[in-house]
Write an enzyme that holds these catalytic residues in place. Structure first.
Site, PDB file in Angstrom:
ATOM      1  N   HIS A 190     103.886  48.733  14.228  1.00  0.00           N
ATOM      2  CA  HIS A 190     104.274  50.046  14.745  1.00  0.00           C
ATOM      3  C   HIS A 190     104.733  50.933  13.601  1.00  0.00           C
ATOM      4  CE1 HIS A 190     107.695  47.282  15.042  1.00  0.00           C
ATOM      5  NE2 HIS A 190     108.479  48.314  14.741  1.00  0.00           N
ATOM      6  N   LEU A 191     104.392  52.178  13.731  1.00  0.00           N
ATOM      7  CA  LEU A 191     104.810  53.209  12.779  1.00  0.00           C
ATOM      8  C   LEU A 191     105.860  54.064  13.479  1.00  0.00           C
ATOM      9  CD1 LEU A 191     102.441  55.411  10.643  1.00  0.00           C
ATOM     10  CD2 LEU A 191     104.132  56.476  12.111  1.00  0.00           C
ATOM     11  N   HIS A 192     107.040  54.164  12.866  1.00  0.00           N
ATOM     12  CA  HIS A 192     108.080  55.052  13.407  1.00  0.00           C
ATOM     13  C   HIS A 192     107.835  56.459  12.869  1.00  0.00           C
ATOM     14  CE1 HIS A 192     111.154  51.773  14.432  1.00  0.00           C
ATOM     15  NE2 HIS A 192     110.379  51.130  13.579  1.00  0.00           N
ATOM     16  N   ASN A 223     108.427  49.062   9.257  1.00  0.00           N
ATOM     17  CA  ASN A 223     109.193  47.867   8.910  1.00  0.00           C
ATOM     18  C   ASN A 223     108.273  46.653   9.012  1.00  0.00           C
ATOM     19  OD1 ASN A 223     111.611  49.321   8.587  1.00  0.00           O
ATOM     20  ND2 ASN A 223     111.994  49.262  10.793  1.00  0.00           N
ATOM     21  N   ILE A 267     113.169  53.605  22.556  1.00  0.00           N
ATOM     22  CA  ILE A 267     114.215  53.452  23.577  1.00  0.00           C
ATOM     23  C   ILE A 267     115.610  53.654  22.984  1.00  0.00           C
ATOM     24  CG2 ILE A 267     114.685  50.961  23.380  1.00  0.00           C
ATOM     25  CD1 ILE A 267     114.334  50.814  26.450  1.00  0.00           C
ATOM     26  N   GLN A 315     111.877  44.229  10.504  1.00  0.00           N
ATOM     27  CA  GLN A 315     111.018  44.293  11.687  1.00  0.00           C
ATOM     28  C   GLN A 315     111.588  43.422  12.803  1.00  0.00           C
ATOM     29  OE1 GLN A 315     106.990  42.918  11.004  1.00  0.00           O
ATOM     30  NE2 GLN A 315     106.252  43.723  12.970  1.00  0.00           N
TER      31      GLN A 315
HETATM   32  P1  5GP Z   1     111.428  47.617  14.275  1.00  0.00           P
HETATM   33  O1  5GP Z   1     112.878  47.325  14.064  1.00  0.00           O
HETATM   34  O2  5GP Z   1     110.656  46.370  14.655  1.00  0.00           O
HETATM   35  O3  5GP Z   1     110.773  48.385  13.171  1.00  0.00           O
HETATM   36  O4  5GP Z   1     111.364  48.624  15.485  1.00  0.00           O
HETATM   37  C1  5GP Z   1     111.291  48.247  16.829  1.00  0.00           C
HETATM   38  C2  5GP Z   1     111.664  49.460  17.621  1.00  0.00           C
HETATM   39  O5  5GP Z   1     111.285  49.236  18.965  1.00  0.00           O
HETATM   40  C3  5GP Z   1     113.163  49.767  17.618  1.00  0.00           C
HETATM   41  O6  5GP Z   1     113.380  51.078  17.095  1.00  0.00           O
HETATM   42  C4  5GP Z   1     113.558  49.640  19.090  1.00  0.00           C
HETATM   43  O7  5GP Z   1     114.524  50.604  19.464  1.00  0.00           O
HETATM   44  C5  5GP Z   1     112.241  49.828  19.801  1.00  0.00           C
HETATM   45  N1  5GP Z   1     112.152  49.150  21.086  1.00  0.00           N
HETATM   46  C6  5GP Z   1     112.485  47.854  21.328  1.00  0.00           C
HETATM   47  N2  5GP Z   1     112.244  47.565  22.621  1.00  0.00           N
HETATM   48  C7  5GP Z   1     111.750  48.700  23.198  1.00  0.00           C
HETATM   49  C8  5GP Z   1     111.315  49.003  24.533  1.00  0.00           C
HETATM   50  O8  5GP Z   1     111.334  48.194  25.451  1.00  0.00           O
HETATM   51  N3  5GP Z   1     110.874  50.282  24.741  1.00  0.00           N
HETATM   52  C9  5GP Z   1     110.839  51.216  23.743  1.00  0.00           C
HETATM   53  N4  5GP Z   1     110.384  52.433  24.085  1.00  0.00           N
HETATM   54  N5  5GP Z   1     111.240  50.952  22.481  1.00  0.00           N
HETATM   55  C10 5GP Z   1     111.685  49.714  22.212  1.00  0.00           C
END
Ligand code: 5GP
Ligand code: ZN
Length: 115
Positions: free
Chosen positions: A101-103, A88, A32, A95
């Site tokens: 999750h894998l980016h 992360n 998002i 995280q």
């Molecule tokens: P983290 O920081 O945990 O590695 O990554 C979480 C990711 O989830 C972030 O890049 C953030 O932009 C994404 N994210 C958080 N909430 C949502 C959502 O409601 N929908 C989508 N598509 N992505 C989300």
């Protein structure tokens, strides 16, 4: 029972997402808040808090996650130019959503070291 986990709710369709790929075990959708021209999240449908919470029973699932991510990256046209995977994990890992999750990041030159 309704899940409190954001990504479990996305998998269940309770929260809308831009789906890139879905099968029995894996779901992929556009981030998002993209930090690169292509920014896709690849997640197991099974809830795991993070990669450190996986155990030996999850070995095949983790393999599928990475292989699927590679197929998605190729389908997105990133195989030639390259891309980066980020997983992360925990507080110091940055995280923010506690469902593994894998980016997939691609479409621009990445720098190193990460912030
Ligand atoms: P983290 O920081 O945990 O590695 O990554 C979480 C990711 O989830 C972030 O890049 C953030 O932009 C994404 N994210 C958080 N909430 C949502 C959502 O409601 N929908 C989508 N598509 N992505 C989300
Ligand atoms: Zn979850």
């Amino acid at each position: 029972m309704a899940s409190a986990c954001l990504f479990c709710r996305i998998i269940a369709g309770e929260i809308p997402s831009s789906c890139v790929y879905s099968d029995e075990d894996v779901y992929a959708f556009n981030d998002i808040n993209p930090v690169a021209p292509r920014h896709i999240l690849v997640i197991p449908k099974k809830h795991l808090n993070n990669v450190a919470a996986a155990d030996a029973d999850d070995e095949a699932l983790l393999g599928r996650l990475i292989l699927k991510a590679s197929q998605i990256a190729a389908a997105e046209g990133l195989a030639g130019s390259g891309f980066r995977y980020v997983i992360n994990t925990g507080h110091d890992g940055g995280q923010t959503v506690h469902h593994l999750h894998l980016h997939i990041l691609g479409g621009r030159q990445m720098s190193w070291p990460p912030g």
